[in-house]
Design an enzyme around this catalytic site. Sequence first.
Site, PDB file in Angstrom:
ATOM      1  CG  ASN A   8      -2.359   0.547   0.705  1.00 25.74           C
ATOM      2  OD1 ASN A   8      -2.457   1.639   0.177  1.00 25.74           O
ATOM      3  ND2 ASN A   8      -3.407  -0.230   0.916  1.00 25.74           N
ATOM      4  NE  ARG A   9      -2.159   4.866  -3.604  1.00 28.45           N
ATOM      5  CZ  ARG A   9      -3.011   3.875  -3.907  1.00 28.45           C
ATOM      6  NH1 ARG A   9      -3.570   3.158  -2.936  1.00 28.45           N
ATOM      7  NH2 ARG A   9      -3.310   3.630  -5.168  1.00 28.45           N
ATOM      8  CG  HIS A  42       1.755  -2.109  -3.841  1.00 29.08           C
ATOM      9  ND1 HIS A  42       1.065  -2.254  -2.659  1.00 29.08           N
ATOM     10  CD2 HIS A  42       0.802  -2.066  -4.823  1.00 29.08           C
ATOM     11  CE1 HIS A  42      -0.240  -2.281  -2.897  1.00 29.08           C
ATOM     12  NE2 HIS A  42      -0.424  -2.169  -4.200  1.00 29.08           N
ATOM     13  CG  HIS A  55      -2.007  -6.266  -5.637  1.00 30.49           C
ATOM     14  ND1 HIS A  55      -3.025  -6.075  -6.549  1.00 30.49           N
ATOM     15  CD2 HIS A  55      -1.793  -5.042  -5.065  1.00 30.49           C
ATOM     16  CE1 HIS A  55      -3.394  -4.808  -6.541  1.00 30.49           C
ATOM     17  NE2 HIS A  55      -2.668  -4.157  -5.647  1.00 30.49           N
ATOM     18  CB  SER A  56      -4.774 -12.609  -6.369  1.00 25.90           C
ATOM     19  OG  SER A  56      -3.632 -13.441  -6.393  1.00 25.90           O
ATOM     20  CE1 TYR A  57      -6.340  -5.285 -10.121  1.00 29.77           C
ATOM     21  CE2 TYR A  57      -4.311  -6.456  -9.584  1.00 29.77           C
ATOM     22  CZ  TYR A  57      -4.995  -5.270  -9.796  1.00 29.77           C
ATOM     23  OH  TYR A  57      -4.337  -4.072  -9.685  1.00 29.77           O
ATOM     24  CD  GLN A  69      -6.526  -0.220   0.131  1.00 30.80           C
ATOM     25  OE1 GLN A  69      -6.376  -0.117   1.344  1.00 30.80           O
ATOM     26  NE2 GLN A  69      -6.651   0.837  -0.660  1.00 30.80           N
ATOM     27  CD  GLU A 117      -4.497  -4.771  -2.594  1.00 32.35           C
ATOM     28  OE1 GLU A 117      -3.378  -4.293  -2.286  1.00 32.35           O
ATOM     29  OE2 GLU A 117      -5.333  -4.155  -3.299  1.00 32.35           O
TER      30      GLU A 117
END
Length: 428
Positions: free
Chosen positions: A167-168, A193, A262-264, A365, A393
Site C-alpha cells: 500500500n501507500r 507497494h 495482490h491477486s485480482y 484493502q 488485500e
Amino acid sequence: MQPGLAKEKNCKPGWKFCLPVTLRRRNGLERPQRIFFAGVVTLLILARKGRSLSRVPPLFQETSVAPGLAAEVPRAWNSSTPRAFPMVSVTRAVFGDLPLGAGTVEKFQLQSDLLKVDIISWGCTITALEVTDRQGRASDVVLGFAELEGYFQKQPYFGAVVGRVANRIAKGTFTLDGKEYKLPINNGPNSLHGGVRGFDKVLWMPQVLSNGVQFSRVSPDGEEGYPGELKVWVTYTLDGGELVVNYRAQASQTTPVNLTNHSYFNLAGQGSPNIYDHEVTIEADAFLPVDETLIPTGEVAPVQGTAFDLRKPVELGKHLQEFHLGGFDHNFCLKRSKEKHFCARVHHAGSGRVLEVYTTQPGVQFYTGNFLDGTLKGKSGAVYPKHSGFCLETQNWPDAVNQPHFPPVLLRPGDEYDHTTWFKFSVA
C-alpha cells in the site's frame, strides 16, 4: 490400474496405491522409498533415513527415480506408521528465463480435489487459480499472463506478493528513531507497494512442501530505501478448497513491514468483462477515508449509513450506481486480533462460486480494479477493462508508519512478523 501400481493393504483411508522406488543420490548411494497415491496423484514420499521398509509387499517391482526427486518429511515425524495428508499434488516446471542470464523462473502447480493453483518464483506470483462452478466446470478466476514476459511489462501487480510495505506511504517518507528515510516515489506523490523494485519484481528461492511451496529471500539493508536486512518467507499451501498464504519476516534492525498478495479475482472467470454481478460482504465496522492521492486522512470512520457499509451482502454494480461511486480502493478496518477472523465473502450467483477470506491482519484493502483500462492482454487473449477484477488485500492499514494511532507496523530485531490469510472457495 497403471503398470507397477498395486493396492497397499496397510494404507490408511484415503490412500489407494503404493509404489516402491529407489532414490539415487549424487554420491551413488541408494535408498528405498515408498510413494503413496490417491488415484494417480502423488501425495508424499514416506521415508526415514536408514530405515528398512520391510512392509512393502513383495509383489511390487522396484523402480528407479530420476535425480532431483525431493521429499518433504514432516518435522513431527515420530512413527514408522504411514500418515494421512490432504490429497495435494505439487509439480514443478520451468516458466521462463530472466534477461541476461539472471536466473530461471519456475512454476509450481498445487492441485487438490477442489483447486488448482499456479505460482511462479518471480514475485511469488499466483498466475492461475482454477475453481469449479455448480456444474462442475473449472474456470481460472484470477487475472494474469500466460507468459513470463507479461509480468515484466508495466502492470498492476497481478497475483504478486508486494512489500517490503504494501500500500501507500505518504510522500515516500517516514521518520524512525529520529532518522528520516526517503523512499522511491512511484504513485503520484507517494511510494506504493515497496517502491520501484519491490518484492513483486524479484526472484525468490523456492522449496517444495508436501502440500505446497515456500519461497524465501533476503531483502538487503537499504533496498528501496528501507532500513535493515529483512529475511522473508512466503508459504502457499492447499487444504481441499482452501488456499492458505503465510508470511513471515525477521529484521536486523527496526523497519516497517506489511506484506500481502495482490491477486485480482473474477469469480465468473478471468476475461469476463466486469464484476458488477458479484455479491460482496466485508466484516468491518469502520473504514479509512482517503485524500485525493489515496492516503488515509487519519480518520477512522464508522461505515454505518455510508456506501462503505458492506456488512450485509451488496451486489457490486447496483451498489456503485446507487452511491455514485467510481469503485473502491479503501482500507476496511477488521478486528485487531492476531487470531484467525472472518474478513470478507464474495458470491457470484451465475456460477455459484463463493470466495471467503479469513486473516490474522487488522485490515483489508478492497480494490475494484478502477485503474484497469483494457490495454493489457492477458491469458487466452483476454483484455482487462475497468472493474474486471477485484482485490481483497489483507494487510496492515495504509501509511501506518506515519499514523501513530494505526496498528503498529514496525518489526524490531528479535521479533517475528507472522501473518496468515485463508482463501476458501466453495459453491452455493
